[in-house]
Every structure is written in C-alpha cells, then in structure tokens.
Design an enzyme around this catalytic site. Structure first.
Site, mmCIF file in Angstrom:
data_model
loop_
_atom_site.group_PDB
_atom_site.id
_atom_site.type_symbol
_atom_site.label_atom_id
_atom_site.label_comp_id
_atom_site.label_asym_id
_atom_site.label_seq_id
_atom_site.Cartn_x
_atom_site.Cartn_y
_atom_site.Cartn_z
ATOM 1 N N ASN A 116 0.876 -1.163 0.000
ATOM 2 C CA ASN A 116 0.000 0.000 0.000
ATOM 3 C C ASN A 116 0.916 1.215 0.000
ATOM 4 O O ASN A 116 1.391 1.653 1.049
ATOM 5 C CB ASN A 116 -0.894 -0.041 1.246
ATOM 6 C CG ASN A 116 -1.839 1.132 1.295
ATOM 7 O OD1 ASN A 116 -1.840 1.977 0.392
ATOM 8 N ND2 ASN A 116 -2.635 1.187 2.344
ATOM 9 N N ARG A 148 -2.438 -2.058 -3.607
ATOM 10 C CA ARG A 148 -3.672 -1.315 -3.402
ATOM 11 C C ARG A 148 -3.636 -0.130 -4.361
ATOM 12 O O ARG A 148 -2.679 0.650 -4.379
ATOM 13 C CB ARG A 148 -3.727 -0.803 -1.976
ATOM 14 C CG ARG A 148 -4.950 0.004 -1.731
ATOM 15 C CD ARG A 148 -4.908 0.640 -0.381
ATOM 16 N NE ARG A 148 -6.174 1.306 -0.118
ATOM 17 C CZ ARG A 148 -6.443 1.928 1.001
ATOM 18 N NH1 ARG A 148 -5.544 1.962 1.959
ATOM 19 N NH2 ARG A 148 -7.586 2.509 1.168
ATOM 20 N N HIS A 202 -12.805 3.144 0.239
ATOM 21 C CA HIS A 202 -12.782 2.172 1.347
ATOM 22 C C HIS A 202 -13.457 0.860 0.945
ATOM 23 O O HIS A 202 -13.911 0.109 1.809
ATOM 24 C CB HIS A 202 -13.542 2.698 2.593
ATOM 25 C CG HIS A 202 -12.833 3.774 3.342
ATOM 26 N ND1 HIS A 202 -13.514 4.752 4.023
ATOM 27 C CD2 HIS A 202 -11.527 4.010 3.556
ATOM 28 C CE1 HIS A 202 -12.650 5.572 4.610
ATOM 29 N NE2 HIS A 202 -11.429 5.134 4.335
ATOM 30 N N ARG A 258 -11.694 16.210 7.144
ATOM 31 C CA ARG A 258 -12.603 16.501 6.018
ATOM 32 C C ARG A 258 -14.028 16.669 6.541
ATOM 33 O O ARG A 258 -14.407 16.002 7.504
ATOM 34 C CB ARG A 258 -12.560 15.370 4.993
ATOM 35 C CG ARG A 258 -11.218 15.220 4.339
ATOM 36 C CD ARG A 258 -11.170 13.960 3.466
ATOM 37 N NE ARG A 258 -10.078 13.102 3.839
ATOM 38 C CZ ARG A 258 -10.018 11.800 3.574
ATOM 39 N NH1 ARG A 258 -11.007 11.213 2.939
ATOM 40 N NH2 ARG A 258 -8.973 11.093 3.941
ATOM 41 N N ASN A 316 -12.277 1.335 18.502
ATOM 42 C CA ASN A 316 -11.740 1.656 19.833
ATOM 43 C C ASN A 316 -12.568 2.573 20.706
ATOM 44 O O ASN A 316 -12.231 2.778 21.867
ATOM 45 C CB ASN A 316 -10.352 2.303 19.680
ATOM 46 C CG ASN A 316 -9.374 1.354 19.050
ATOM 47 O OD1 ASN A 316 -9.156 0.262 19.555
ATOM 48 N ND2 ASN A 316 -8.784 1.753 17.924
ATOM 49 N N GLU A 343 -7.606 -4.494 5.533
ATOM 50 C CA GLU A 343 -7.619 -4.248 4.086
ATOM 51 C C GLU A 343 -6.529 -5.030 3.380
ATOM 52 O O GLU A 343 -6.739 -5.562 2.293
ATOM 53 C CB GLU A 343 -7.461 -2.751 3.812
ATOM 54 C CG GLU A 343 -8.730 -1.991 4.154
ATOM 55 C CD GLU A 343 -8.513 -0.513 4.297
ATOM 56 O OE1 GLU A 343 -7.746 -0.119 5.206
ATOM 57 O OE2 GLU A 343 -9.092 0.250 3.516
HETATM 58 P P1 ADP Z 1 -6.589 5.618 9.147
HETATM 59 O O1 ADP Z 1 -7.869 5.985 8.496
HETATM 60 O O2 ADP Z 1 -5.508 6.637 8.944
HETATM 61 O O3 ADP Z 1 -6.162 4.204 8.975
HETATM 62 P P2 ADP Z 1 -7.320 4.758 11.810
HETATM 63 O O4 ADP Z 1 -8.277 3.753 11.326
HETATM 64 O O5 ADP Z 1 -6.106 4.325 12.526
HETATM 65 O O6 ADP Z 1 -6.917 5.802 10.707
HETATM 66 O O7 ADP Z 1 -8.164 5.699 12.788
HETATM 67 C C1 ADP Z 1 -7.588 6.811 13.400
HETATM 68 C C2 ADP Z 1 -8.612 7.421 14.307
HETATM 69 O O8 ADP Z 1 -8.961 6.451 15.308
HETATM 70 C C3 ADP Z 1 -8.084 8.637 15.038
HETATM 71 O O9 ADP Z 1 -9.085 9.622 15.073
HETATM 72 C C4 ADP Z 1 -7.835 8.100 16.418
HETATM 73 O O10 ADP Z 1 -7.936 9.084 17.391
HETATM 74 C C5 ADP Z 1 -8.968 7.115 16.551
HETATM 75 N N1 ADP Z 1 -8.724 6.236 17.682
HETATM 76 C C6 ADP Z 1 -7.756 5.307 17.840
HETATM 77 N N2 ADP Z 1 -7.832 4.758 19.075
HETATM 78 C C7 ADP Z 1 -8.886 5.322 19.704
HETATM 79 C C8 ADP Z 1 -9.490 5.205 20.992
HETATM 80 N N3 ADP Z 1 -9.014 4.334 21.883
HETATM 81 N N4 ADP Z 1 -10.548 5.965 21.285
HETATM 82 C C9 ADP Z 1 -11.034 6.855 20.385
HETATM 83 N N5 ADP Z 1 -10.514 7.021 19.164
HETATM 84 C C10 ADP Z 1 -9.458 6.287 18.824
#
Ligand code: ADP
Length: 604
Positions: free
Chosen positions: A7, A89, A177, A238, A331, A384
């Site tokens: 990727n 990707r 996505h 965004r 999360n 992914e």
């Molecule tokens: P990407 O789209 O870049 O792959 P991710 O899927 O890693 O991003 O998501 C990042 C987002 O997830 C961020 O906004 C981050 O703050 C949020 N995040 C990660 N862990 C937690 C958590 N424990 N509680 C709330 N938000 C979280």
C-alpha cells in the site's frame, strides 16, 4: 499461496505478507510479515516491522522507491521467500476495474489515465508497482482497487443531479474504502454463520477517513463518499456532506479561491475544524474535561453517522447487521453508543457491557447488541491488506482455473490381460496383435477381442488393451455389471484385492478370473501440466464439464502424474452418458476456492 501486499501512499509505504488459501475463511489466513516506512527525510525514514510485537528503527532510505527496493532484503532477513504474487492497493479504478486485475502494461496504461480522479494517490500507487516490478521481475503484479466494490451500485445512487455536460465529463459518485467494507461485511457474515446473500449490512468505517456503506445481500448499493473522499461522514480533517453553495459564498465573501478552499476541505475541516484536533482520542479526552467545542464535534460526528444508518436502512428496506471498524469504530465505545442512541425503534440497541468490553485480538468480531434485539451489531478490525491478498489469491486461482482445460476420454469396457490369461484364451505361446495405438504412450488396442460372461448375461467383442499387465483387470461400467449380474466395486486401476470373478471366453479357451472393477475416474497427467495446473500426484480435484450437453461437475477425480503421460481425464460410458458427452470434449479443473457472493457478477 504467499501474497505480498503493498500500500504505497504519497508519504508512506505499508506492506504485509500473507499465507492463505483462497478457499478458506478469511481469519484462517496467516499474516507472516507486517512492515511500514514513513516520515521520509534527508536522514532516511522510520521503519516499523513485526506482526504482533512492533519494532521501530530509523532506516537509511530517503525515498519511497528506495524503501520498496529494500523490502526483498527485509523479508529475506526474516526467512520469507519470494511471493507467488504481489498485490498493490490502487486508490482509483474508475468504472473499468471491477475486480482484482493483473497489472499488464495495458492495465497500467489504463490506470494512468485515471490520475485526474486521484491525483495524489494513483501516481504513488503506480510508482510502487514500477519499483516492485524491478525488484521481482518474475512475480506477477496485481492491482486491487478501492473503488471496485462500489461498482455494483445502481445509477440512482451514483448519479449527481447536475447538468448533462458535467456528467458526460465524468462527474459521478464512486465511493472509496471498498476493500474495507467488503472485508468487514464478509467477516461479519462468517462470524454470524450466515450467508451474505441473506443479509442487509451497514458498515461504518470510522478512521481518519470515514465512510458508511450499504451492503445489500453482498453488494454495495450505496456509500457515503462520492466522486472524491470528501463527501459523507465527518472525518478527521474533512467535512463530509456540504452544501455546494459554500464555494460561491466563500469566494464572494472571504475572497478564497478554489485551491485554497479545496485545501481547507481536505486538511482543516472535520474534527480538526470543529475541535482543533483531528484525533478522536484528543477530542474525547477534552470533551470529558468539559470542553464545549470538543463536545459539539462529537455530537456532530455521531449525528451524521446516525443519519446515514437511517438512510441506508431505508435504501435496503431494513437492516440486519451493523458493523463498526476503523480506529474510532474499533476503539471508541462511547462513539459507538452515541451513534446508536435512539435507534431502538428500528430494533437496534447496544448492550452496555458488551460495548465496553470489546476484544478484537485474532481478528475477532464480537457482537455488542443488547440480547434479544433484532439488529446484530459487530465490531471488527478492518484488514484491508488481508482482503487485498485474498482478492488476488482468489483471482489468480480463478484465472488459473480458466486455463486448466482437460481433454476428456471415454473408456468403453475393456480388459487388460496377464500372460497366463492370453495363453488360456488364445492358446499356448500366443501373442496379441497391436492394432491401434492409444493416446497414453506405449498403450494399444489389440486386434483380438474377448467375451465376458456372468450369471445374468454376456458382453461380446470386448476390447483388449496392451501391453500385458502383471494381473488381469476387467473394466466395465455399472450398467455392464448389471447386465453381467455381478456387483463390481468402483476402484482405481491396479487395486484388485477382493474383486469379484467373471468368466472370459476366447477362441482357444475360457478363464474364470477375479479383477472385475468399475474404473474410478482419474486424470492421467504429464508432470509439466501438473506443475502448470498446480496439482500433484494423488490429489483429488473437481472437474467441470460446462460444455457437455448435460453439463455437470465430476467431483473427486484422482490425479495420476506419470512421466510421458498424455494429459486427459478418463471416465466410463455411464459417466459420459450422464454428462451427455459425445466423442471429444474438454473439462476444466475447478479452483479450490468457493465462489464468493461478493464478486460483482449480478449487480443488485
Ligand atoms: P486511518 O484511516 O488513517 O487508517 P485509523 O483507522 O487508525 O486511521 O483511525 C484513526 C482514528 O482512530 C483517530 O481519530 C484516532 O484518534 C482514533 N482512535 C484510535 N484509538 C482510539 C481510541 N481508543 N478511542 C477513540 N478514538 C481512537
């Protein structure tokens, strides 16, 4: 099959190696290596490796190309050999790339023309392909497109209501996505022990970028991102949905030009615009301390997502499963709860404890809905890279199957004689006369014939096939065995233990002998064909006879690899009649994978 997934972004490279069998469930795949390079600078870049334990180090590579070129050594250090295929990707596949595609020069040229649709991502992806091709010149390279999953959407979902010239210029909704939505939908169905074709699923991918997808019976029928990844949900930086009127307003009242507006919509909006941080962890922490801007950001974020759940339930005429994924979806229990608040009327309610105690290790997909509610709610990590590897492994298996034609030969009843049988039937010192050569080298049909006799009937002029064998073997069909009145077993050639007796009658005498069988279907295969078709001696395969008059699939066909063999499948006359085979026909080895309900063959 070992697949290396790349990727390549504009400022980072993530890669992973998977060992997987395209026919097995997704969570049976082995993730054998995981790595990434980012924060490129004059002194090199950060390299993170490790599937479970992660280690970070500064590496000397100053560019993405140099980092990719280092991957073979990185893998070799871990004892990982060359992959069977490399999967890239690719952000945008336009309307032409509906599935994983081998990246031939023609395919690459077509992807190049899509650059205006993804000016940052596609060029970075293509750069990754070019460098990987130099590193592994003999390994096939495949592309998997973020947009492909959504190409099943009906026009009512992809059409913007704008002037015709704009639409003719290519203005339409694509969605992104796709690989993530496809993966979590499949993973949810697997976990629920249900078929995708029976489910109406909404998938919420809530990461830095965020999108919702309505997956109706396996097919994406709507998604919240549009022509670009700006539309839809509130994201890290965004805005999601926006009135197009804001452009004129901003230009007239704030004097902003298009480039400035676009830059702010990409990097300064969303959570960052509302609360000053794009990171949901910060926003939630500040909201908990009473920060009103952060609380408002959370409300706007959750409300937008909830609206999409209602909209997509309407689009599908109901909802069976809601899946949360992405950093926030995985999360943040409080965000999941806020999004689902007030949806009890549609049978959607979370269980407080289950929502709080979600464990996603080992690709788990726990359910968090309240017991007894109608809509099942799951949380799972998006994977992914795994899905990309799986798509390529499946596409390769299908492509290989498409090139595995097997000639089919119909064996009529015949006998193989040993030396003693020839003497008993034709006289002392008699030698059979080879008449016609058979396709298996060294084998022939003799001019002589014999009669078979059983308690119920006789079969006259039965062919004798040479050369002589150490043991007499008589091969008939089930119909023949009824006619003879002898219950013959289905056996592979040579497996004659305990076989029934039959009487052979020749011009010079008669012989009662065991060795009567119904030959089990089998494929004689040359070692070169076995290598090309990726089968081995002793394998059992299924062979499709799609082109026969009464098309059917023969399951459990033994592969017998022999030096000098002429590759062909042998079936008996009963089997040939069941399939409606005349003389020559061809079958095809079926790939080991199940056909997924997700391949976009019959758009919803
Ligand atoms: P990407 O789209 O870049 O792959 P991710 O899927 O890693 O991003 O998501 C990042 C987002 O997830 C961020 O906004 C981050 O703050 C949020 N995040 C990660 N862990 C937690 C958590 N424990 N509680 C709330 N938000 C979280």
């Amino acid at each position: 099959m070992r697949i290396l997934v790349f990727n390549a972004g504009s400022s980072s490279l993530k890669f992973g190696v998977f060992e997987l069998d395209p026919g097995a469930p997704l969570n049976a795949a082995r993730h054998v290596f995981k790595g990434s390079f980012d924060r490129f600078g004059a002194d090199g870049c950060d390299m993170i490796t490790g599937v479970t334990e992660r280690s970070r180090a500064r590496a000397p590579h100053r560019t993405l190309a140099a980092a990719i070129a280092a991957v073979p050594d990185v893998l070799a250090t871990d004892g990982i050999g060359a992959p069977d295929a490399i999967a890239h990707r690719i952000a945008h596949g336009g309307t032409g790339f509906t599935a994983a595609t081998e990246l031939t020069p023609e395919a690459l040229a077509r992807i190049e023309t899509l650059t205006p649709l993804a000016p940052l991502h596609n060029p970075a992806n293509l750069e990754g392909v070019r460098v990987a091709r130099d590193c592994w010149p003999d390994v096939p390279q495949w592309g998997v497109f973020d947009t492909a999953f959504h190409l099943t959407q009906p026009a009512r979902a992809t059409t913007y209501a704008v002037p015709p010239e704009w639409r003719e210029a290519g203005l339409r909704r694509f969605g992104f996505h796709g690989t993530s939505h496809k993966y979590v939908a499949r993973r949810a169905a697997e976990e629920l022990g249900a078929e995708l074709r029976d489910l109406r699923i909404i998938s919420l991918h809530l990461g830095n970028g965020a999108s919702a997808c309505a997956i109706n019976r396996g097919y994406s029928i709507d998604t919240s991102m549009g022509m670009t990844p700006l539309e839809g949900l509130v994201m890290g930086t965004r805005p999601g949905d926006l009135d197009p009127g804001v452009f004129g307003f901003l230009q007239r009242n704030l004097g902003l030009d298009i480039d400035t507006i676009e830059a702010a919509l990409g990097a300064e909006s969303g959570l960052k615009g509302l609360a000053g941080s794009s990171d949901m962890r910060d926003v939630e922490a500040r909201a908990a301390e009473g920060d009103a801007r952060a609380q408002e950001a959370i409300n706007v974020y959750a409300y937008r997502a909830r609206k999409y759940i209602g909209a997509y339930a309407a689009a599908m005429g109901g909802l069976d499963v809601l899946v949360f994924t992405g950093g926030i979806g995985e999360n943040s229990p409080s965000m999941r709860r806020r999004i689902c608040d007030g949806l009890e009327y549609m049978g959607l309610k979370l269980d407080h404890d289950r929502n709080l105690h979600v464990d996603l290790s080992d690709r788990a997909a726990p359910q968090i809905e309240a017991y007894g509610t109608r809509v099942q709610v799951l949380v799972t990590e998006t994977a992914e890279q795994l899905m990309i590897a799986h798509e390529v492994a499946s596409a390769r298996a299908e492509a290989r199957a498409a090139h595995r034609p097997i000639p089919v030969a119909v064996s009529a009843r015949h006998v193989h004689l040993d030396a003693a049988a020839v003497e008993a039937l034709f006289g002392k010192g008699y030698e059979l006369t080879p008449d016609k050569p058979l396709r298996q080298p060294g084998n022939w049909a003799a001019r002589e014939r014999v009669t078979l006799a059983g308690p119920k009937g006789r079969l006259e002029r039965v062919a004798i096939l040479g050369p002589l064998r150490p043991q007499t073997q008589i091969e008939v069909s089930r119909t023949d065995s009824f006619l003879l009145g002898i219950d013959a077993p289905v056996r592979q050639s040579g497996d004659l233990h305990g076989t029934p007796h039959v009487r052979l009658i020749g011009p010079a005498g008669e012989l009662d002998t065991d060795g009567l069988i119904i030959a089990a279907r089998h494929i004689h295969m040359h070692p070169d064909d076995a290598a090309r078709m990726e089968v081995a001696d002793g394998d059992y395969v299924d062979v499709n006879l799609d082109h026969a008059e009464r098309a059917l699939t023969f399951a459990h066909v033994l592969v017998r690899v022999q030096p000098n063999a002429f590759t062909e499948m042998h079936i008996d006359t009963d089997e040939a009649n069941a399939a409606g085979i005349g003389s020559a026909t061809e079958g095809e080895i079926v790939p080991e994978m199940a056909v997924t309900a997700l391949s976009p063959r019959t758009p919803a």
